[in-house]
Design a protein around this motif. Structure first.
Motif, PDB file in Angstrom:
ATOM      1  N   THR A 130       0.844  -1.190   0.000  1.00 16.15           N
ATOM      2  CA  THR A 130       0.000   0.000   0.000  1.00 16.15           C
ATOM      3  C   THR A 130       0.878   1.238   0.000  1.00 16.15           C
ATOM      4  N   THR A 131       0.389   2.317  -0.618  1.00 18.26           N
ATOM      5  CA  THR A 131       1.117   3.590  -0.539  1.00 18.26           C
ATOM      6  C   THR A 131       0.305   4.551   0.325  1.00 18.26           C
ATOM      7  N   THR A 174      -4.892  -1.187   3.830  1.00 20.33           N
ATOM      8  CA  THR A 174      -4.246  -2.398   4.344  1.00 20.33           C
ATOM      9  C   THR A 174      -3.400  -3.037   3.242  1.00 20.33           C
TER      10      THR A 174
HETATM   11  N1  LIG Z   1      -6.646   3.894  -9.337  1.00 21.46           N
HETATM   12  C1  LIG Z   1      -5.461   4.007  -8.715  1.00 21.46           C
HETATM   13  N2  LIG Z   1      -4.687   5.108  -8.879  1.00 21.46           N
HETATM   14  C2  LIG Z   1      -3.485   5.215  -8.255  1.00 21.46           C
HETATM   15  N3  LIG Z   1      -2.941   4.269  -7.448  1.00 21.46           N
HETATM   16  C3  LIG Z   1      -3.666   3.152  -7.252  1.00 21.46           C
HETATM   17  C4  LIG Z   1      -4.956   2.947  -7.861  1.00 21.46           C
HETATM   18  N4  LIG Z   1      -5.410   1.735  -7.474  1.00 21.46           N
HETATM   19  C5  LIG Z   1      -4.461   1.203  -6.659  1.00 21.46           C
HETATM   20  N5  LIG Z   1      -3.432   2.043  -6.511  1.00 21.46           N
HETATM   21  C6  LIG Z   1      -2.198   1.812  -5.741  1.00 21.46           C
HETATM   22  O1  LIG Z   1      -2.137   0.448  -5.419  1.00 21.46           O
HETATM   23  C7  LIG Z   1      -1.936   0.255  -4.020  1.00 21.46           C
HETATM   24  C8  LIG Z   1      -2.548  -1.047  -3.594  1.00 21.46           C
HETATM   25  O2  LIG Z   1      -3.962  -1.016  -3.714  1.00 21.46           O
HETATM   26  P1  LIG Z   1      -4.831  -1.964  -2.818  1.00 21.46           P
HETATM   27  O3  LIG Z   1      -6.250  -1.728  -3.141  1.00 21.46           O
HETATM   28  O4  LIG Z   1      -4.313  -3.356  -2.945  1.00 21.46           O
HETATM   29  O5  LIG Z   1      -4.483  -1.492  -1.349  1.00 21.46           O
HETATM   30  P2  LIG Z   1      -4.906  -0.139  -0.634  1.00 21.46           P
HETATM   31  O6  LIG Z   1      -5.974   0.555  -1.404  1.00 21.46           O
HETATM   32  O7  LIG Z   1      -3.670   0.622  -0.371  1.00 21.46           O
HETATM   33  O8  LIG Z   1      -5.481  -0.696   0.729  1.00 21.46           O
HETATM   34  P3  LIG Z   1      -6.893  -1.480   0.923  1.00 21.46           P
HETATM   35  O9  LIG Z   1      -6.506  -2.817   1.449  1.00 21.46           O
HETATM   36  O10 LIG Z   1      -7.607  -0.677   1.920  1.00 21.46           O
HETATM   37  O11 LIG Z   1      -7.558  -1.567  -0.395  1.00 21.46           O
HETATM   38  C9  LIG Z   1      -2.548   1.486  -3.397  1.00 21.46           C
HETATM   39  O12 LIG Z   1      -1.997   1.767  -2.123  1.00 21.46           O
HETATM   40  C10 LIG Z   1      -2.192   2.559  -4.432  1.00 21.46           C
HETATM   41  O13 LIG Z   1      -0.876   3.026  -4.247  1.00 21.46           O
END
Ligand SMILES: Nc1ncnc2c1ncn2[C@@H]1O[C@H](COP(=O)(O)OP(=O)(O)OP(=O)(O)O)[C@@H](O)[C@H]1O
Ligand SMILES: [Mg+2]
Length: 460
Positions: free
Chosen positions: A407-408, A415
Motif C-alpha cells: 500500500t502507498t 491495508t
Molecule cells: N486507481 C489508482 N490510482 C493510483 N494508485 C492506485 C490505484 N489503485 C491502486 N493504486 C495503488 O495500489 C496500491 C494497492 O492497492 P490496494 O487496493 O491493494 O491497497 P490499498 O488501497 O492501499 O489498501 P486497501 O486494502 O484498503 O484496499 C494502493 O496503495 C495505491 O498506491
C-alpha cells in the motif's frame, strides 16, 4: 678420507661399501662386501674392481670417471663374481669423497646393493605405492561420496526451504483472504442488516401509502360534495377554509402523495441494491446481471462521489455494452468492483487535494471522473474496464500492485489487501484476467476479463 678412516666408519654400517680409486684400485671394504661375495675380507686386499667385476674394464673406468667428476651420487651397475663362481648383479651408488689431484687419484665411495634384493625392495615399494594409491583412491571415493551426500543434503535442505516458503506464502495468502473475507463479510452483514431493518418500515409505509391516498381522495370528494350542497357555509367553516388554504391543499396533496410514493420506491430500490451488493446468500455460482452488481456497488459508494470541501463531485461515466447474464460468484465480483472503485475514488481525492482540479490550475480542462465500460469480447468472454483520471500509477508501484499488504496509503487508511484479493478472485476463482494500465499523471485503468460461463470454462 684415508682407508683407515673409511674402515672405521664402514665397519658399523650394514650395507656393502667399497673405497676405490678412480683407476679401480680397491683400497678398503667392509664385512658386508665380503659376505656378499662369500670371501674373507683379507682376500679382497690388493684387488681391483676389474678383478671383482665381469664387465669390460673400459666400462668400469668410464663409470669411475663419472663418479670422480660429479658432485652428485652416480648410479651404476656392476656384475660381481662370487667366490663360488656365481655372478651377482649389483646396483651401485658412487660418490667422490676426495677429488683427483696431480699428486693423488680421486677416492670414490661405492655402495653396493644386491639387485634381486633391490628388485624385491622395488616390488615392496611398488606394493606400498599400490596400497597407497588404493588408499588415496578409496579416500577420493569417500570424499566424492561425502561431497555427493553433501550436495544431496543441500538439495534436500533447499527443497525443504522451498516447501516451507511455499507453505508460508500459502498461509499468508490464506490469512489475507481471511482478513479480507472478514472485512467484506462484516460490511456485507452490516449492509444486509441495514437493508433488512429499513425494508420492513418502508414496505409498511409503501403498502399504506396507497390506502392513505385513497382515503384522502375520498375525504376530498366528501368536502367537494359538502361544498356543492352547502354553498354558503357557516363563518367558522369559511374561516377554517381560508386558514388552511383549501384549494392549494387539494392541489398539493396529490403531488405530495406522488412524491411520497416516488420516495418510498427509491428507498426500496436502495434496499434492493444493498441486498444485491451484500449477496450473502450467494456463495455459489449464479447467473447474474453484471451491471446490477456495478450499480449496487456505486450506490454503496455514492456518498464518496458527492462534492466535498476539498474535492469536487466525481462524475461516473457509464458505457455499458450488451452483456448476457454471467455465471459467477456475484458477491465476490462485487468485492472486486468495490475495491477498484474505492481505489479510483482515493486516487481522485488525492489528486484533488494536490490541486489538480482547482480553479487556480490553468491546465485544468476536465473534472474528476470514473469511466466504467463493459463489453462482450466474444461469445465466451466479457470485459469490464474501470478508469479514473487521477494521478496514475508509476512503474515502481505498478510492479507491486497485486502483492498482499502493498500500500502507498497512510497507516490506518489502506491495508494493501484490496487488489491482491481482487486478483485472487478474478484470476483464481473465475479463471479470468486482471490488468492495470496507467500513464502516470493522467490516470489508471483496470481491465477485468471473465468468462461468461465459468462452469463451461472449467469443463472445457
Ligand atoms: N486507481 C489508482 N490510482 C493510483 N494508485 C492506485 C490505484 N489503485 C491502486 N493504486 C495503488 O495500489 C496500491 C494497492 O492497492 P490496494 O487496493 O491493494 O491497497 P490499498 O488501497 O492501499 O489498501 P486497501 O486494502 O484498503 O484496499 C494502493 O496503495 C495505491 O498506491
Ligand atoms: Mg484498495
Amino acid at each position: 678420507m684415508t682407508p683407515e678412516q673409511f674402515l672405521e666408519l664402514a665397519i658399523v654400517l650394514p650395507e656393502p661399501l667399497l673405497l676405490v680409486t678412480n683407476e679401480g684400485q680397491v683400497l678398503a671394504t667392509n664385512q658386508a662386501v665380503a659376505d656378499m661375495l662369500t670371501l674373507r675380507r683379507q682376500e679382497l686386499q690388493g684387488k681391483t674392481l676389474f678383478d671383482l667385476a665381469t664387465q669390460p674394464a673400459s666400462d668400469i673406468i668410464k663409470y669411475l670417471q663419472a663418479c670422480s667428476t660429479s658432485r652428485a651420487m652416480i648410479l651404476g651397475s656392476l656384475t660381481l663374481r662370487k667366490n663360488d663362481g656365481q655372478t651377482l648383479i649389483c646396483r651401485t651408488q658412487g660418490a667422490v669423497i676426495q677429488p683427483w689431484s696431480p699428486e693423488s687419484s680421486a677416492l670414490i665411495l661405492l655402495r653396493l646393493e644386491n639387485r634381486t634384493l633391490a628388485s624385491n625392495n622395488f616390488v615392496l615399494l611398488n606394493q606400498k605405492i599400490d596400497e597407497l594409491g588404493k588408499e588415496v583412491q578409496k579416500r577420493k571415493q569417500a570424499e566424492l561420496e561425502l561431497q555427493k551426500a553433501n550436495e544431496e543434503l543441500e538439495i534436500r535442505v533447499e527443497e525443504r526451504t522451498t516447501a516451507l516458503q511455499k507453505t508460508l506464502n500459502e498461509l499468508q495468502l490464506t490469512q489475507t483472504q481471511l482478513i479480507q473475507a472478514e472485512k467484506m463479510s462484516s460490511l456485507g452483514q452490516m449492509v444486509a442488516g441495514i437493508a433488512h431493518e429499513v425494508n420492513n418500515p418502508v414496505s409498511f409505509i409503501y403498502g399504506n401509502l396507497h390506502h392513505a391516498h385513497k382515503y384522502t381522495q375520498d375525504l376530498l370528494k366528501l368536502i367537494e360534495i359538502y361544498q356543492q350542497i352547502c354553498q354558503d357555509p357557516p363563518l367558522e367553516i369559511q374561516k377554517q377554509i381560508e386558514e388552511i388554504d383549501l384549494s392549494f391543499l387539494i392541489e398539493d396533496i396529490t403531488k405530495l402523495f406522488e412524491s411520497m410514493t416516488a420516495g418510498t420506491q427509491r428507498i426500496q430500490e436502495i434496499v434492493k441494491s444493498l441486498r444485491n451488493f451484500s449477496r450473502l446468500d450467494e456463495a455459489e455460482l449464479k447467473q447474474v446481471n453484471i451491471h446490477e452488481g456495478i450499480e449496487s456497488t456505486l450506490m454503496i459508494l455514492d456518498h464518496r462521489l458527492q462534492a466535498k470541501h476539498d474535492c469536487p463531485e466525481i462524475k461516473v461515466i457509464k458505457k455499458y455494452g450488451q452483456l448476457p447474464n454471467v455465471t459467477c460468484y456475484p458477491g465476490q465480483l462485487n468485492q472486486v468492483f468495490m475495491n477498484i472503485l474505492a481505489n479510483a475514488i482515493d486516487a481522485l481525492e488525492k489528486s484533488a487535494v494536490a490541486g489538480q482540479w482547482s480553479a487556480a490550475n490553468s491546465k485544468t480542462t476536465d473534472k474528476p471522473q470514473i469511466q466504467i465500460t463493459t463489453e462482450l469480447i466474444d461469445k465466451k468472454w466479457i470485459a469490464i474496464t474501470i478508469a479514473d483520471n487521477g494521478f496514475g500509477i508509476d512503474e515502481q508501484v505498478r510492479s507491486k500492485l497485486f502483492d498482499p499488504f502493498f500500500t502507498t496509503k497512510p497507516v490506518g487508511k489502506g491495508t494493501g489487501l484490496g487488489l491482491s484479493i481482487s486478483y485472487q478472485i478474478i484470476v483464481e476463482k473465475h479463471g479470468g484476467q486482471l490488468n492495470c494500465f496507467s500513464t502516470p499523471g493522467k490516470g489508471a485503468e483496470f481491465l477485468i476479463k471473465i468468462p461468461v460461463n465459468l462452469q463451461q470454462l472449467s469443463f472445457a
